[in-house]
Design a protein around this motif. Structure first.
Motif: not given
Length: 184
Positions: A98, A122, A119, A124-125, A78, A95, A100-101
């Motif tokens: 990778g 959840s 983070t 990954p997008e 993360y 972003a 995440r925030a």
């Protein structure tokens, strides 16, 4: 706040790093603090972290130069970026790579705690990756890549246990074994 085994803290300000180490100590069994990209690369190779708190501007460059190294870590950590001076272009690259925030400096520890919790809770997008791949990769190759990546990641998180990986993927152990046998 969620707990990780190993947190890599990449921050060139020693005083801020001390504050972050103290704040995150209850959230990580072990924290490794480094101050440069070179030290971060070495830590990623020798001590793969579960999570990375990454300052964007470092003495030897910007953290977007570290993205390939981060993506090579298994299981994928993360990553939360922090900065007081990141440009919109840098934030976009981070972003897309990778991260995440993003938490702006000066840091608000309550906000960092909120971002950390969300983070780690959840997945990954995937939408940016899927959109970037459209038209560049044949669908069946992409499906194979996604399946193989999910299987490898689940096996890494389950420390090689097929049963544990199957549980993480929400599939039967037999199906996972079939997928693994088809690779050979």
């Amino acid at each position: 706040m969620a707990m990780v085994q190993h947190l890599l803290l990449v921050e060139d300000s020693v005083s801020l790093a001390r504050v972050l180490e103290e704040a995150l100590a209850p959230r990580a069994h072990r924290i490794t603090h480094v101050t440069t990209l070179a030290q971060a690369r070495e830590a990623l190779r020798t001590q793969p972290p579960d999570a990375v708190l990454l300052d964007v501007s470092l003495p030897d460059g910007t953290s977007d130069a570290l993205l390939e190294d981060l993506l090579a870590v298994e299981p994928l950590p993360y990553v939360i970026a922090i900065s007081g001076s990141a440009t919109a272009e840098q934030a976009f690259r981070l972003a897309a790579g990778g991260v995440r925030a993003f938490v702006p400096k000066p840091l608000d520890l309550a906000r960092l705690e909120d971002v950390w919790t969300r983070t780690l809770a959840s997945p990954p997008e995937l939408v940016p990756v899927l959109r970037a791949s459209a038209g560049k990769v044949p669908l069946h190759h992409f499906e194979d890549l996604v399946r193989d990546t999910l299987v490898d990641e689940a096996l890494a998180r389950a420390k090689g246990s097929v049963r544990g990986a199957a549980r993480l993927l929400h599939i039967s152990r037999q199906l996972l074994q079939h997928i693994l046998n088809a690779r050979d």
